[in-house]
Design a protein around this motif. Structure first.
Motif: not given
Length: 307
Positions: A91-99
């Motif tokens: 999950v953190l992999y894709y939290l470089e931006t709000p999702r």
């Protein structure tokens, strides 16, 4: 991704020590610690050497370990091994931006309930928060957690490639897939040939250079024309490559919905839209790198393609 036990081991391993000393530090049995060290060595995150009858271990020079050390030392009051493992890293992999949770679940290929279970402990400790639009966001000071997850994935992809070649460049990557350039032939089944060489599959024999391109995926066994088009644009977005993509789109029945989805995935949305507009208007609407329509018709004729 790393397990809780592996994260714990990496956060306490400093300098070089014996496996026995490391077992004592972890307060675990020697057999458990030996197996743990073997797994971490296989990932390239620790290195070992024999000194007499004892095995010495030390952290590797992987950038991911530097990031992990930085955040665990800066926030030493947080029990990181309980928070960082498996699905949480995905999950953190894709939290470089709000999702929002639904998008995180789709991108990480996990259930939405798993997203909530992974992030709830982080939210409880103030590491992340939810916006009014129900999007998850990393709090200030913890943004590097996403960078850490991405670096762990990048390290894993490098380890995978280096089983087959020492000379390579990763051109694009996601959580579970990557596109690599190399001078060597890779025959492993998880590596699918792509790029100019793949055009021969569609009777479009492009001039192959000394570079080879492979798409690595553990779940796919073939590439669609839409994927090949996007791979080409990732490899090189120049005028010649765009002309080759026009040939492919003219010659093969490509699902445009899939093409647009793949273009978003690979970050070549604008280029693909330019190609489609060009074909739909017979070159009347032409981006700067695309050929004049008559020039493209001549190229298409050379390859036996009806433009």
């Amino acid at each position: 991704m790393l397990t809780e036990g592996e994260v714990r081991a990496l956060t306490v391993l400093h300098g070089e020590q014996t496996v026995s000393e490391f077992a004592t530090q972890l307060d675990r049995s020697l057999s458990y610690t030996s197996e743990l060290v073997d797994r971490l060595e296989a990932t390239g995150l620790v290195e070992t050497r024999r000194q007499g009858k004892t095995k010495q271990i030390r952290p590797s020079d992987a950038k991911a370990l530097e990031l992990l050390a930085d955040i665990t030392q800066e926030y030493s009051h947080i029990e990181w091994p309980e928070l960082l493992s498996g699905a949480t890293f995905r999950v953190l992999y894709y939290l470089e931006t709000p999702r929002v949770a639904m998008e995180l679940a789709r991108r990480a290929n996990i259930h939405r309930s798993t997203v909530h279970r992974a992030l709830d402990p982080l939210q409880h400790r103030g590491i992340i928060y939810e916006t009014d639009e129900d999007a998850y966001v990393l709090n200030e000071g913890f943004e590097q957690l996403s960078t850490l997850a991405r670096e762990l994935v990048h390290h894993d992809h490098r380890q995978t490639v280096e089983q087959h070649t020492d000379t390579y460049t990763i051109l694009w990557e996601s959580l579970d897939e990557f596109l690599v350039q190399t001078a060597d032939e890779i025959t492993a089944e998880d590596f699918l040939s792509t790029g100019p060489e793949r055009f021969q599959t569609y009777d479009l024999p492009l001039l192959a250079r000394d570079r080879r391109y492979y798409f690595h995926s553990e779940t796919m066994n073939d590439l669609s024309p839409a994927m090949l088009c996007c791979h080409m644009l990732v490899i090189d977005s120049g005028a010649r490559t765009q002309s080759y993509c026009l040939l492919l789109l003219s010659h093969v029945d490509v699902d445009r919905d899939e093409l647009r989805d793949q273009a978003t995935k690979y970050g070549v949305d604008d280029l693909v839209e330019d190609l489609l507009t060009y074909l739909d208007t017979s070159g009347e609407e032409r981006a700067s790198r695309l050929p004049e329509w008559e020039e493209f018709q001549e190229l298409a004729a050379d390859y036996g393609v009806s433009a």
